[in-house]
Design an enzyme around this catalytic site. Structure first.
Site, PDB file in Angstrom:
ATOM      1  N   SER A  63     -10.921  -0.011   4.255  1.00 44.80           N
ATOM      2  CA  SER A  63     -10.108  -0.287   5.449  1.00 44.80           C
ATOM      3  C   SER A  63      -9.424   0.991   5.916  1.00 44.80           C
ATOM      4  O   SER A  63      -8.787   1.678   5.114  1.00 44.80           O
ATOM      5  CB  SER A  63      -9.029  -1.324   5.132  1.00 44.80           C
ATOM      6  OG  SER A  63      -9.643  -2.544   4.836  1.00 44.80           O
ATOM      7  N   GLU A  86      -4.300   3.712   6.498  1.00 47.34           N
ATOM      8  CA  GLU A  86      -4.239   3.528   5.041  1.00 47.34           C
ATOM      9  C   GLU A  86      -4.930   4.730   4.387  1.00 47.34           C
ATOM     10  O   GLU A  86      -4.511   5.221   3.346  1.00 47.34           O
ATOM     11  CB  GLU A  86      -4.959   2.221   4.671  1.00 47.34           C
ATOM     12  CG  GLU A  86      -4.912   1.905   3.196  1.00 47.34           C
ATOM     13  CD  GLU A  86      -5.424   0.495   2.883  1.00 47.34           C
ATOM     14  OE1 GLU A  86      -5.232  -0.423   3.704  1.00 47.34           O
ATOM     15  OE2 GLU A  86      -6.023   0.335   1.815  1.00 47.34           O
ATOM     16  N   ARG A 115       0.827  -1.223   0.000  1.00 50.73           N
ATOM     17  CA  ARG A 115       0.000   0.000   0.000  1.00 50.73           C
ATOM     18  C   ARG A 115       0.858   1.268   0.000  1.00 50.73           C
ATOM     19  O   ARG A 115       0.502   2.266   0.625  1.00 50.73           O
ATOM     20  CB  ARG A 115      -0.958   0.036   1.200  1.00 50.73           C
ATOM     21  CG  ARG A 115      -1.963  -1.077   1.229  1.00 50.73           C
ATOM     22  CD  ARG A 115      -2.984  -1.007   0.101  1.00 50.73           C
ATOM     23  NE  ARG A 115      -3.881  -2.140   0.186  1.00 50.73           N
ATOM     24  CZ  ARG A 115      -3.633  -3.325  -0.406  1.00 50.73           C
ATOM     25  NH1 ARG A 115      -2.557  -3.495  -1.153  1.00 50.73           N
ATOM     26  NH2 ARG A 115      -4.476  -4.327  -0.277  1.00 50.73           N
TER      27      ARG A 115
HETATM   28  C1  FAD Z   1     -15.673   0.317  -0.154  1.00 49.07           C
HETATM   29  C2  FAD Z   1     -14.193   0.461  -0.383  1.00 49.07           C
HETATM   30  C3  FAD Z   1     -13.418  -0.674  -0.593  1.00 49.07           C
HETATM   31  C4  FAD Z   1     -12.038  -0.555  -0.805  1.00 49.07           C
HETATM   32  N1  FAD Z   1     -11.310  -1.686  -1.029  1.00 49.07           N
HETATM   33  C5  FAD Z   1      -9.989  -1.587  -1.276  1.00 49.07           C
HETATM   34  C6  FAD Z   1      -9.209  -2.757  -1.554  1.00 49.07           C
HETATM   35  O1  FAD Z   1      -9.709  -3.876  -1.599  1.00 49.07           O
HETATM   36  N2  FAD Z   1      -7.883  -2.586  -1.781  1.00 49.07           N
HETATM   37  C7  FAD Z   1      -7.283  -1.359  -1.761  1.00 49.07           C
HETATM   38  O2  FAD Z   1      -6.068  -1.273  -1.996  1.00 49.07           O
HETATM   39  N3  FAD Z   1      -7.991  -0.242  -1.498  1.00 49.07           N
HETATM   40  C8  FAD Z   1      -9.322  -0.320  -1.261  1.00 49.07           C
HETATM   41  N4  FAD Z   1     -10.049   0.809  -1.000  1.00 49.07           N
HETATM   42  C9  FAD Z   1      -9.375   2.115  -0.914  1.00 49.07           C
HETATM   43  C10 FAD Z   1      -9.350   2.897  -2.253  1.00 49.07           C
HETATM   44  O3  FAD Z   1     -10.380   2.480  -3.089  1.00 49.07           O
HETATM   45  C11 FAD Z   1      -8.023   2.733  -2.982  1.00 49.07           C
HETATM   46  O4  FAD Z   1      -6.984   3.188  -2.164  1.00 49.07           O
HETATM   47  C12 FAD Z   1      -8.007   3.503  -4.311  1.00 49.07           C
HETATM   48  O5  FAD Z   1      -6.962   2.998  -5.107  1.00 49.07           O
HETATM   49  C13 FAD Z   1      -7.856   5.008  -4.159  1.00 49.07           C
HETATM   50  O6  FAD Z   1      -8.015   5.597  -5.445  1.00 49.07           O
HETATM   51  P1  FAD Z   1      -8.695   7.035  -5.621  1.00 49.07           P
HETATM   52  O7  FAD Z   1      -8.679   7.376  -7.067  1.00 49.07           O
HETATM   53  O8  FAD Z   1     -10.018   7.065  -4.970  1.00 49.07           O
HETATM   54  O9  FAD Z   1      -7.646   7.946  -4.849  1.00 49.07           O
HETATM   55  P2  FAD Z   1      -7.956   9.198  -3.904  1.00 49.07           P
HETATM   56  O10 FAD Z   1      -8.632   8.703  -2.681  1.00 49.07           O
HETATM   57  O11 FAD Z   1      -8.601  10.284  -4.664  1.00 49.07           O
HETATM   58  O12 FAD Z   1      -6.465   9.631  -3.541  1.00 49.07           O
HETATM   59  C14 FAD Z   1      -5.641   8.781  -2.771  1.00 49.07           C
HETATM   60  C15 FAD Z   1      -4.195   9.249  -2.887  1.00 49.07           C
HETATM   61  O13 FAD Z   1      -3.746   9.035  -4.226  1.00 49.07           O
HETATM   62  C16 FAD Z   1      -3.180  10.220  -4.739  1.00 49.07           C
HETATM   63  N5  FAD Z   1      -3.470  10.338  -6.162  1.00 49.07           N
HETATM   64  C17 FAD Z   1      -4.686  10.296  -6.764  1.00 49.07           C
HETATM   65  N6  FAD Z   1      -4.546  10.506  -8.086  1.00 49.07           N
HETATM   66  C18 FAD Z   1      -3.222  10.683  -8.313  1.00 49.07           C
HETATM   67  C19 FAD Z   1      -2.439  10.953  -9.479  1.00 49.07           C
HETATM   68  N7  FAD Z   1      -2.995  11.112 -10.690  1.00 49.07           N
HETATM   69  N8  FAD Z   1      -1.087  11.067  -9.345  1.00 49.07           N
HETATM   70  C20 FAD Z   1      -0.486  10.943  -8.135  1.00 49.07           C
HETATM   71  N9  FAD Z   1      -1.174  10.700  -6.997  1.00 49.07           N
HETATM   72  C21 FAD Z   1      -2.527  10.572  -7.088  1.00 49.07           C
HETATM   73  C22 FAD Z   1      -3.860  11.353  -3.978  1.00 49.07           C
HETATM   74  O14 FAD Z   1      -3.061  12.515  -3.981  1.00 49.07           O
HETATM   75  C23 FAD Z   1      -4.024  10.743  -2.597  1.00 49.07           C
HETATM   76  O15 FAD Z   1      -2.857  10.913  -1.827  1.00 49.07           O
HETATM   77  C24 FAD Z   1     -11.426   0.722  -0.797  1.00 49.07           C
HETATM   78  C25 FAD Z   1     -12.221   1.866  -0.595  1.00 49.07           C
HETATM   79  C26 FAD Z   1     -13.588   1.740  -0.402  1.00 49.07           C
HETATM   80  C27 FAD Z   1     -14.413   2.972  -0.230  1.00 49.07           C
END
Ligand code: FAD
Length: 309
Positions: free
Chosen positions: A223, A300, A171
């Site tokens: 999580s 996380e 992660r």
């Molecule tokens: C119901 C649920 C289930 C989930 N299950 C999982 C799972 O099974 N496994 C898992 O790993 N995660 C899980 N997550 C967490 C989440 O979905 C992941 O971490 C996801 O990859 C975050 O992506 P995002 O686009 O929403 O990022 P955001 O939440 O918008 O941003 C997260 C971080 O990424 C950075 N970021 C975003 N875009 C860029 C970019 N273009 N360049 C550089 N940095 C960037 C942001 O600056 C920030 O620091 C879950 C979340 C929910 C709500």
């Protein structure tokens, strides 16, 4: 500031945007302006325009791993997000714009009969957000498949870089601390069987539905804490949820924040909930595990804005 000056092709401008409208926890106050960039070209042009004006910004994707403060943010927010996928394939190499949803990417690879990303089915957020946090499930993580990435600096200058330079770990990646912007990613996949991949995708989605809250209807960021890293190579990573459950976290709540009934590591909200409630609950959870097991849980979910220490 006249935000309309930043009205570039492919950019939607939202002055005084409420971050609760852009996060799956449905929390977070106002930012001066949210610039919604749906593709690589508009993202890079926006970044260059902001650099030209010496304006700092915060970058988000799907907002599914964020806890944004109730007081909001002082900076402009750039959102890189698009529900219409931008993906192309060359042999077993797939190139995707970071704004594309991870689930759409997983679906595409299954339809193409490509093996290596099916476990990403149903994980919310964008491909860029997934690479930045090395998202994964079932012991697999996206970083294992990344071949190279197109990065931009905060002036909008781009370069392709090999995956080996991104310091992927559980992660985590270099992108979480480097200020760089992930524009596109190339993933190295393998030939697979389309039919069995389709079945596997269905099973993954069904399993997730049975274990996780539906973030479309129940505010959550998944999580809250990372699993516990092994202290020796002989051990496996241990689920933070197990320690939290044993420490009595499932019964905890603060204001409108409580734990999901099926999982002691997933905070959900109900009624009137503040980001401060979620933060306070997470601190209570971490403290309980510290007292019972002497372990420090590492969040996380990423915090944005000001919270009480
Ligand atoms: C119901 C649920 C289930 C989930 N299950 C999982 C799972 O099974 N496994 C898992 O790993 N995660 C899980 N997550 C967490 C989440 O979905 C992941 O971490 C996801 O990859 C975050 O992506 P995002 O686009 O929403 O990022 P955001 O939440 O918008 O941003 C997260 C971080 O990424 C950075 N970021 C975003 N875009 C860029 C970019 N273009 N360049 C550089 N940095 C960037 C942001 O600056 C920030 O620091 C879950 C979340 C929910 C709500």
């Amino acid at each position: 500031m006249n935000w309309n000056e930043l009205a570039l092709d492919g950019v939607k401008i939202h002055p005084h945007a409420r971050l609760s409208d852009y996060t799956t926890l449905r929390l977070g106050g106002i930012c001066p302006c949210l610039l919604d960039c749906g593709n690589a070209k508009s993202l890079l042009e926006t970044v260059r325009q902001l650099a030209h004006r010496k304006m700092d910004f915060i970058l988000i994707g799907g907002g599914s791993n964020l806890l944004v403060a109730d007081a909001g943010l002082e900076q402009v927010v750039v959102r890189y997000y698009n529900e219409t996928p931008a993906i192309r394939r060359e042999g077993n190499l797939v190139e995707v714009e970071g704004a594309t949803l991870l689930d759409e990417l997983a679906k595409y690879t299954v339809e193409q009969g490509l093996e290596g990303l099916v476990y990403g089915s149903g994980i919310p957020g964008t491909a860029a957000g997934a690479v930045a946090g090395n998202a994964g499930a079932f012991g697999r993580q996206i970083g294992d498949r990344v071949e190279s990435v197109l990065l931009a600096d905060r002036k909008g200058v781009t370069r392709w870089e090999k995956a080996s330079l991104l310091d992927f770990g559980y992660r985590k990646s270099r992108l979480q601390t480097s200020d760089e912007i992930l524009v596109s990613v190339r993933l190295q996949l393998e030939e697979g069987d389309r039919k069995s991949l389709t079945t596997e995708r269905g099973e993954v989605i069904a399993l997730r539905r049975s274990k996780h809250p539906d973030w479309h209807t129940t505010p959550t960021a998944g999580s809250f804490f990372k699993n516990i890293e092994p202290t020796s190579s002989a051990e496996r990573r241990q689920a933070a949820g197990w320690f939290l459950e044993k420490a009595g976290a499932k019964e905890m709540h603060v204001g409108g924040a409580r734990l999901f009934e099926k999982h002691a590591n997933i905070i959900v909200t109900e009624g009137h909930c503040r980001a401060a409630d979620v933060w306070a609950l997470s601190q209570k959870m971490a403290e309980a595990v510290k007292v019972k097991f002497g372990l420090n849980l590492e969040p996380e979910v990423r915090k944005l804005g000001k919270f009480n220490p």
